[in-house]
Design a protein around this motif. Structure first.
Motif, PDB file in Angstrom:
ATOM      1  N   LEU A 134      28.046  23.756  -2.425  1.00 56.40           N
ATOM      2  CA  LEU A 134      27.285  24.370  -3.613  1.00 56.40           C
ATOM      3  C   LEU A 134      27.555  23.282  -4.679  1.00 56.40           C
ATOM      4  CD1 LEU A 134      27.874  26.373  -5.759  1.00 56.40           C
ATOM      5  CD2 LEU A 134      30.339  26.177  -5.475  1.00 56.40           C
ATOM      6  N   LEU A 135      27.807  22.160  -4.041  1.00 52.63           N
ATOM      7  CA  LEU A 135      27.814  20.524  -6.073  1.00 52.63           C
ATOM      8  C   LEU A 135      26.112  20.517  -5.479  1.00 52.63           C
ATOM      9  CD1 LEU A 135      28.379  18.596  -7.648  1.00 52.63           C
ATOM     10  CD2 LEU A 135      29.323  16.799  -5.737  1.00 52.63           C
ATOM     11  N   ALA A 136      26.099  20.363  -4.056  1.00 51.67           N
ATOM     12  CA  ALA A 136      24.645  19.515  -3.620  1.00 51.67           C
ATOM     13  C   ALA A 136      23.662  20.309  -3.455  1.00 51.67           C
ATOM     14  CB  ALA A 136      24.737  19.432  -1.900  1.00 51.67           C
ATOM     15  N   ILE A 137      24.241  22.121  -3.512  1.00 49.74           N
ATOM     16  CA  ILE A 137      22.415  22.909  -4.039  1.00 49.74           C
ATOM     17  C   ILE A 137      22.842  23.392  -5.600  1.00 49.74           C
ATOM     18  CG2 ILE A 137      21.526  25.375  -3.358  1.00 49.74           C
ATOM     19  CD1 ILE A 137      23.772  25.411  -1.065  1.00 49.74           C
ATOM     20  N   PHE A 138      23.816  23.081  -6.357  1.00 49.99           N
ATOM     21  CA  PHE A 138      23.844  22.626  -7.342  1.00 49.99           C
ATOM     22  C   PHE A 138      23.065  22.057  -8.265  1.00 49.99           C
ATOM     23  CE2 PHE A 138      25.661  23.234 -12.144  1.00 49.99           C
ATOM     24  CZ  PHE A 138      25.697  23.548 -12.343  1.00 49.99           C
ATOM     25  N   ALA A 139      23.574  20.871  -7.606  1.00 48.47           N
ATOM     26  CA  ALA A 139      22.366  19.301  -8.063  1.00 48.47           C
ATOM     27  C   ALA A 139      20.964  19.556  -8.223  1.00 48.47           C
ATOM     28  CB  ALA A 139      23.288  18.246  -7.965  1.00 48.47           C
ATOM     29  N   SER A 140      21.041  19.565  -6.910  1.00 48.50           N
ATOM     30  CA  SER A 140      19.514  19.773  -5.969  1.00 48.50           C
ATOM     31  C   SER A 140      18.856  20.163  -6.678  1.00 48.50           C
ATOM     32  CB  SER A 140      19.782  19.298  -5.294  1.00 48.50           C
ATOM     33  OG  SER A 140      19.677  21.213  -4.442  1.00 48.50           O
ATOM     34  N   THR A 141      19.227  21.984  -7.499  1.00 49.16           N
ATOM     35  CA  THR A 141      18.941  22.937  -8.205  1.00 49.16           C
ATOM     36  C   THR A 141      18.367  22.995  -9.651  1.00 49.16           C
ATOM     37  OG1 THR A 141      19.803  25.261  -6.450  1.00 49.16           O
ATOM     38  CG2 THR A 141      18.926  25.504  -8.581  1.00 49.16           C
ATOM     39  N   GLY A 142      19.535  22.206 -10.464  1.00 45.24           N
ATOM     40  CA  GLY A 142      19.403  22.155 -11.713  1.00 45.24           C
ATOM     41  C   GLY A 142      18.701  21.305 -11.976  1.00 45.24           C
ATOM     42  N   VAL A 143      18.775  20.328 -11.970  1.00 49.59           N
ATOM     43  CA  VAL A 143      17.304  19.149 -11.815  1.00 49.59           C
ATOM     44  C   VAL A 143      16.437  19.237 -12.017  1.00 49.59           C
ATOM     45  CG1 VAL A 143      16.834  17.022 -10.906  1.00 49.59           C
ATOM     46  CG2 VAL A 143      18.554  17.163 -11.061  1.00 49.59           C
ATOM     47  N   THR A 144      16.115  19.762 -10.033  1.00 48.32           N
ATOM     48  CA  THR A 144      14.233  20.270 -10.806  1.00 48.32           C
ATOM     49  C   THR A 144      14.239  21.562 -11.119  1.00 48.32           C
ATOM     50  OG1 THR A 144      15.010  20.570  -7.711  1.00 48.32           O
ATOM     51  CG2 THR A 144      13.507  21.269  -8.199  1.00 48.32           C
ATOM     52  N   LEU A 145      15.270  22.983 -11.577  1.00 46.97           N
ATOM     53  CA  LEU A 145      14.789  23.310 -12.594  1.00 46.97           C
ATOM     54  C   LEU A 145      14.381  23.220 -14.148  1.00 46.97           C
ATOM     55  CD1 LEU A 145      16.813  26.564 -11.560  1.00 46.97           C
ATOM     56  CD2 LEU A 145      14.461  26.041 -11.489  1.00 46.97           C
ATOM     57  N   HIS A 168      32.816  21.424  11.752  1.00 47.87           N
ATOM     58  CA  HIS A 168      33.951  19.768  11.136  1.00 47.87           C
ATOM     59  C   HIS A 168      33.749  19.147   9.571  1.00 47.87           C
ATOM     60  CE1 HIS A 168      34.235  20.331  15.706  1.00 47.87           C
ATOM     61  NE2 HIS A 168      33.302  19.596  15.781  1.00 47.87           N
ATOM     62  N   ILE A 169      32.962  19.596   9.384  1.00 43.89           N
ATOM     63  CA  ILE A 169      32.505  18.927   7.989  1.00 43.89           C
ATOM     64  C   ILE A 169      34.126  20.082   6.807  1.00 43.89           C
ATOM     65  CG2 ILE A 169      31.270  18.672   5.409  1.00 43.89           C
ATOM     66  CD1 ILE A 169      29.296  18.325   7.928  1.00 43.89           C
ATOM     67  N   SER A 170      34.929  19.355   6.708  1.00 42.50           N
ATOM     68  CA  SER A 170      36.139  19.870   6.028  1.00 42.50           C
ATOM     69  C   SER A 170      35.587  19.968   3.931  1.00 42.50           C
ATOM     70  CB  SER A 170      37.407  19.221   5.359  1.00 42.50           C
ATOM     71  OG  SER A 170      36.862  17.968   5.539  1.00 42.50           O
ATOM     72  N   HIS A 171      36.147  21.392   3.685  1.00 38.87           N
ATOM     73  CA  HIS A 171      35.836  21.045   2.519  1.00 38.87           C
ATOM     74  C   HIS A 171      33.840  21.364   2.901  1.00 38.87           C
ATOM     75  CE1 HIS A 171      39.228  20.647   1.146  1.00 38.87           C
ATOM     76  NE2 HIS A 171      39.141  18.700   1.549  1.00 38.87           N
ATOM     77  N   ALA A 172      33.642  22.335   3.480  1.00 31.70           N
ATOM     78  CA  ALA A 172      31.846  22.453   3.352  1.00 31.70           C
ATOM     79  C   ALA A 172      31.106  23.020   2.389  1.00 31.70           C
ATOM     80  CB  ALA A 172      31.554  22.634   5.082  1.00 31.70           C
ATOM     81  N   PHE A 173      32.332  24.505   2.016  1.00 32.60           N
ATOM     82  CA  PHE A 173      31.129  25.192   0.812  1.00 32.60           C
ATOM     83  C   PHE A 173      31.372  23.840  -0.824  1.00 32.60           C
ATOM     84  CE2 PHE A 173      32.364  27.883  -2.657  1.00 32.60           C
ATOM     85  CZ  PHE A 173      31.342  28.658  -1.878  1.00 32.60           C
ATOM     86  N   GLU A 174      32.517  23.487  -0.632  1.00 31.04           N
ATOM     87  CA  GLU A 174      32.851  22.889  -1.926  1.00 31.04           C
ATOM     88  C   GLU A 174      31.072  21.520  -2.306  1.00 31.04           C
ATOM     89  OE1 GLU A 174      34.998  23.389   0.002  1.00 31.04           O
ATOM     90  OE2 GLU A 174      36.558  24.559  -1.234  1.00 31.04           O
ATOM     91  N   ILE A 175      31.053  21.027  -1.197  1.00 28.87           N
ATOM     92  CA  ILE A 175      30.164  19.943  -0.967  1.00 28.87           C
ATOM     93  C   ILE A 175      28.882  20.547  -1.343  1.00 28.87           C
ATOM     94  CG2 ILE A 175      29.004  17.970   0.873  1.00 28.87           C
ATOM     95  CD1 ILE A 175      31.654  18.116   1.869  1.00 28.87           C
ATOM     96  N   ALA A 191      25.283  27.889  -0.690  1.00 25.61           N
ATOM     97  CA  ALA A 191      26.879  27.159  -0.298  1.00 25.61           C
ATOM     98  C   ALA A 191      27.071  28.020   0.905  1.00 25.61           C
ATOM     99  CB  ALA A 191      26.690  26.927  -1.616  1.00 25.61           C
ATOM    100  N   TRP A 192      27.717  29.149   0.941  1.00 25.97           N
ATOM    101  CA  TRP A 192      28.515  29.714   1.966  1.00 25.97           C
ATOM    102  C   TRP A 192      28.051  29.783   2.868  1.00 25.97           C
ATOM    103  CZ3 TRP A 192      33.236  31.432   1.564  1.00 25.97           C
ATOM    104  CH2 TRP A 192      33.814  32.134   2.379  1.00 25.97           C
TER     105      TRP A 192
END
Length: 252
Positions: A96-107, A87-94, A78-79
Motif C-alpha cells: 500500500l505504501l509503495a503503490i501509494f507513493a509511486s502513484t502519488g509522485v507520478t500523478l 513469506h513477507i510479513s506486513h505485505a499489504f501495508e508495504i 495493494a491487496w
C-alpha cells in the motif's frame, strides 16, 4: 473521423473467440477451461459495473469522489499484490505504501506539469494504469525475493557469519528483485512502436486522434510507468527484505 461502433451483437460474435481458447485448453488437456469461463464472466460483470460508476463520476466531477475512487484503486492493487507475498510479513501495508507513493509522485508531476488535469476522466484511468503496472512490478519483486532467499540461503548465511549486517547480506538479492520487477516495463519501453502499439496509443487512434498526437500521449505514459514501477519496486524491496529475518537478525 471514423467512430468505432460496438453493438451487443458484435460483442457476442467477438466472444466466440473465447471458444477457440477453451477448445485449445480442452484438446490439449491443459485444464484451464473453468478458470477461463470464470475469468470472462467476472471481467464482463466488473467492467459493466465500473462503466456505470465511471459514468456517474465523470458526470458529477466531484473532487472528493475522485480521490475516493483513486484510493479504492490503490487499495485494491495493494491487496492483490499481497497475494503474491508468501513469506513477507506486513505485505499489504508495504504494498500500500509503495503503490501509494509511486502513484502519488507520478500523478503529482503529471498534474503540476500540466500533462493531465485533475478531473475524473483523466485522473482515474491514469491512476489505474500506474497502480496496475506497479502492482505487477511489486508482485514480481516479492516472487523473486522469495525464490532468491531460498536458493541463496547459504550465501546469505556466510555473509552474516563474516560480520555483514542484514542490508549488506541482502543487497545483491534486493537489487536482483528490483531488476526483475522493472524488467517488463523496460522491455515494453524498448519495443513500443516496433512490436506493440500500447493501450493508450491504440485507444486514441481508434477514437480518431491523429497518430502523432497519440504518440505524444504514449511517450508520457512510458515515462510515468518507468517512474512508478521504479519507485514502487525500490520501496517494496527495501521494506520487505527484513521479513526473511527474525528479531535476532537470523535468517528464517
Amino acid at each position: 473521423m471514423h467512430n468505432l461502433q460496438v453493438s451487443n451483437m458484435t460483442l457476442l460474435l467477438s466472444g466466440l473467440l473465447v471458444l477457440i481458447a477453451l477448445l485449445l485448453s480442452y484438446r490439449q488437456r491443459i485444464g484451464l477451461e473453468k478458470d477461463m469461463i470464470i475469468g470472462v464472466i467476472r471481467a464482463v460483470i466488473q467492467l459493466f459495473i465500473v462503466g456505470y460508476v465511471l459514468k456517474y463520476l465523470f458526470r458529477v466531477n466531484n473532487v472528493w469522489l475522485t480521490l475516493a475512487m483513486l484510493l479504492v484503486i490503490i487499495i485494491n492493487a495493494a491487496w492483490n499484490t499481497k497475494k503474491r507475498a508468501d513469506h513477507i510479513s506486513h505485505a499489504f501495508e508495504i504494498s500500500l505504501l509503495a503503490i501509494f507513493a509511486s502513484t502519488g509522485v507520478t500523478l503529482g508531476v503529471l498534474v503540476i506539469s500540466g500533462s493531465i488535469k485533475f478531473i475524473p476522466a483523466q485522473m482515474i484511468p491514469i491512476t489505474g494504469m500506474i497502480a496496475s503496472n506497479t502492482m505487477v512490478a511489486i508482485g514480481l519483486c516479492y516472487r523473486n525475493m522469495n525464490q532468491s532467499f531460498a536458493d541463496q540461503r547459504q550465501q546469505v548465511l556466510e555473509k552474516l557469519a563474516l560480520g555483514a549486517d542484514l542490508h549488506l547480506a541482502s543487497l545483491s538479492l534486493i537489487k536482483a528483485a528490483i531488476k526483475t520487477g522493472m524488467s517488463p516495463t523496460i522491455d515494453s519501453a524498448k519495443t513500443v512502436g516496433l512490436v506493440s502499439l500500447p493501450g493508450m496509443m491504440s485507444g486514441l487512434i481508434f477514437a480518431g486522434v491523429d497518430p502523432l498526437r497519440a504518440i505524444q500521449y504514449q511517450i508520457m505514459v512510458t515515462f510515468m510507468l518507468m517512474s512508478a514501477t521504479s519507485i514502487g519496486s525500490v520501496i517494496a524491496c527495501y521494506l520487505g527484505y527484513r521479513s526473511f529475518y527474525n528479531d535476532q537478525k537470523q535468517l528464517l
